[in-house]
Design a protein around this motif. Structure first.
Motif, PDB file in Angstrom:
ATOM      1  N   LEU A 139      -6.023   0.959  -4.098  1.00 14.31           N
ATOM      2  CA  LEU A 139      -6.532  -0.016  -3.288  1.00 14.31           C
ATOM      3  C   LEU A 139      -8.166   0.249  -3.357  1.00 14.31           C
ATOM      4  O   LEU A 139      -8.949  -0.839  -3.452  1.00 14.31           O
ATOM      5  N   ALA A 140      -8.455   1.391  -3.151  1.00  8.74           N
ATOM      6  CA  ALA A 140     -10.082   1.667  -3.364  1.00  8.74           C
ATOM      7  C   ALA A 140     -10.661   1.290  -4.448  1.00  8.74           C
ATOM      8  O   ALA A 140     -11.672   0.772  -4.330  1.00  8.74           O
ATOM      9  N   THR A 141      -9.780   1.411  -5.653  1.00  4.36           N
ATOM     10  CA  THR A 141     -10.530   0.878  -6.835  1.00  4.36           C
ATOM     11  C   THR A 141     -10.553  -0.602  -6.843  1.00  4.36           C
ATOM     12  O   THR A 141     -11.534  -1.037  -7.270  1.00  4.36           O
TER      13      THR A 141
ATOM     14  N   HIS B  80      -4.828   6.226   2.475  1.00  2.00           N
ATOM     15  CA  HIS B  80      -4.969   7.267   1.434  1.00  2.00           C
ATOM     16  C   HIS B  80      -4.625   6.727   0.090  1.00  2.00           C
ATOM     17  O   HIS B  80      -3.966   7.326  -0.819  1.00  2.00           O
ATOM     18  N   ASP B  81      -4.913   5.554  -0.210  1.00  2.00           N
ATOM     19  CA  ASP B  81      -4.492   4.602  -1.389  1.00  2.00           C
ATOM     20  C   ASP B  81      -5.875   4.427  -2.380  1.00  2.00           C
ATOM     21  O   ASP B  81      -6.678   3.427  -2.073  1.00  2.00           O
ATOM     22  N   GLY B  82      -5.848   5.415  -3.102  1.00  2.00           N
ATOM     23  CA  GLY B  82      -7.208   5.328  -4.189  1.00  2.00           C
ATOM     24  C   GLY B  82      -7.001   4.083  -5.182  1.00  2.00           C
ATOM     25  O   GLY B  82      -7.926   3.568  -5.340  1.00  2.00           O
TER      26      GLY B  82
ATOM     27  N   SER C  77      -5.235   9.919  -3.855  1.00  2.00           N
ATOM     28  CA  SER C  77      -5.850   9.718  -2.741  1.00  2.00           C
ATOM     29  C   SER C  77      -6.975  10.609  -2.813  1.00  2.00           C
ATOM     30  O   SER C  77      -8.044  10.379  -1.866  1.00  2.00           O
TER      31      SER C  77
ATOM     32  N   ARG D 269       0.484   5.824  -0.519  1.00  2.00           N
ATOM     33  CA  ARG D 269      -0.575   7.053  -0.781  1.00  2.00           C
ATOM     34  C   ARG D 269      -0.399   7.449  -2.192  1.00  2.00           C
ATOM     35  O   ARG D 269       0.596   7.909  -2.790  1.00  2.00           O
TER      36      ARG D 269
ATOM     37  N   THR E 208     -10.144   8.488  -1.946  1.00  2.12           N
ATOM     38  CA  THR E 208     -10.613   8.136  -0.763  1.00  2.12           C
ATOM     39  C   THR E 208     -11.064   9.249   0.109  1.00  2.12           C
ATOM     40  O   THR E 208     -11.221   9.336   1.255  1.00  2.12           O
TER      41      THR E 208
ATOM     42  N   ILE F 103       0.792  -1.063   0.020  1.00  3.17           N
ATOM     43  CA  ILE F 103      -0.021   0.012   0.111  1.00  3.17           C
ATOM     44  C   ILE F 103       0.988   1.325   0.085  1.00  3.17           C
ATOM     45  O   ILE F 103       2.032   1.293   0.426  1.00  3.17           O
TER      46      ILE F 103
ATOM     47  N   LEU G  40     -10.745  -3.910   2.805  1.00  2.79           N
ATOM     48  CA  LEU G  40     -10.123  -3.175   1.555  1.00  2.79           C
ATOM     49  C   LEU G  40     -10.433  -1.932   1.582  1.00  2.79           C
ATOM     50  O   LEU G  40      -9.335  -0.902   1.484  1.00  2.79           O
TER      51      LEU G  40
ATOM     52  N   ALA H  62      -7.809   1.453   2.441  1.00  9.05           N
ATOM     53  CA  ALA H  62      -7.643   2.474   1.633  1.00  9.05           C
ATOM     54  C   ALA H  62      -7.891   3.832   2.447  1.00  9.05           C
ATOM     55  O   ALA H  62      -7.066   4.775   1.927  1.00  9.05           O
TER      56      ALA H  62
END
Length: 196
Positions: free
Chosen positions: A175-177, A171-173, A122, A119, A125, A117, A163, A167
């Protein structure tokens, strides 16, 4: 009492959970105090992680975890600054030995995930995207109590929540995806269960 500073890594969240409380049982209130009542990512991550672990096999864990995830998600959707849980949830507790075993089970994966992971992107998120994450996690939480009857289904749902929570923590976009994509698989699981 001041809230703890928000944890920035998965390993830090787990370390705080491990150190929560002082007795042979660890309550939800003690875990919340250890990670901070303003920390949406870590607080979503706690029930998510525990339901991915062998603790998911404890009867009623899916219902309790779903309630906690649902309430935290509502706060996230509404943009609240501080998270409130009812006393009957705050007083729920798990034996420290069982909690320690569950966290030990997760440790190898946690170390790998923390190295991956970062940043990035971001904006995915924050703001409206954070509220969208809250809506999705709330929807998942609503299905967790009935899905408790199906082995491993809540673990898959909790993994998706984890997950999203991770994210938010990192602040990991990206991972959010990935979590948005995983939501499709969870949706398919729910449809298979209730429509077929």
């Amino acid at each position: 009492m001041h809230d703890a500073e928000e944890a920035q890594t998965l390993e830090e969240v787990v370390r705080r959970i491990s150190a929560a409380g002082a007795g042979e049982r660890v309550s939800v209130a003690e875990i919340m105090q250890s990670v901070g009542q303003r920390s949406f990512g870590p607080l979503l991550l706690v029930p998510g992680l525990l339901l991915v672990s062998p603790l998911s096999g404890v009867p009623g864990s899916g219902t309790v975890g779903g309630l906690i995830i649902g309430i935290i998600s509502v706060h996230l959707v509404l943009g609240r600054r501080r998270i409130w849980l009812p006393s009957f949830l705050l007083s729920r507790a798990v034996p420290r030995a069982r909690l320690t075993d569950a966290l030990r089970f997760l440790t190898p994966a946690i170390r790998v995930v923390d190295r991956l992971i970062n940043r990035r992107f971001s904006f995915l998120t924050e703001g409206a995207f954070a509220r969208l994450i809250g809506v999705i996690c709330l929807t998942i939480a609503c299905f967790m109590p009935p899905m408790e009857l199906i082995p491993m289904s809540n673990s898959a749902m909790a993994a998706t929540v984890s997950l999203f929570a991770l994210a938010l923590v990192a602040h990991d976009g990206l991972l959010a995806t990935l979590a948005f994509l995983a939501t499709g698989a969870v949706g398919y699981l729910v449809l298979q269960t209730f429509l077929f």
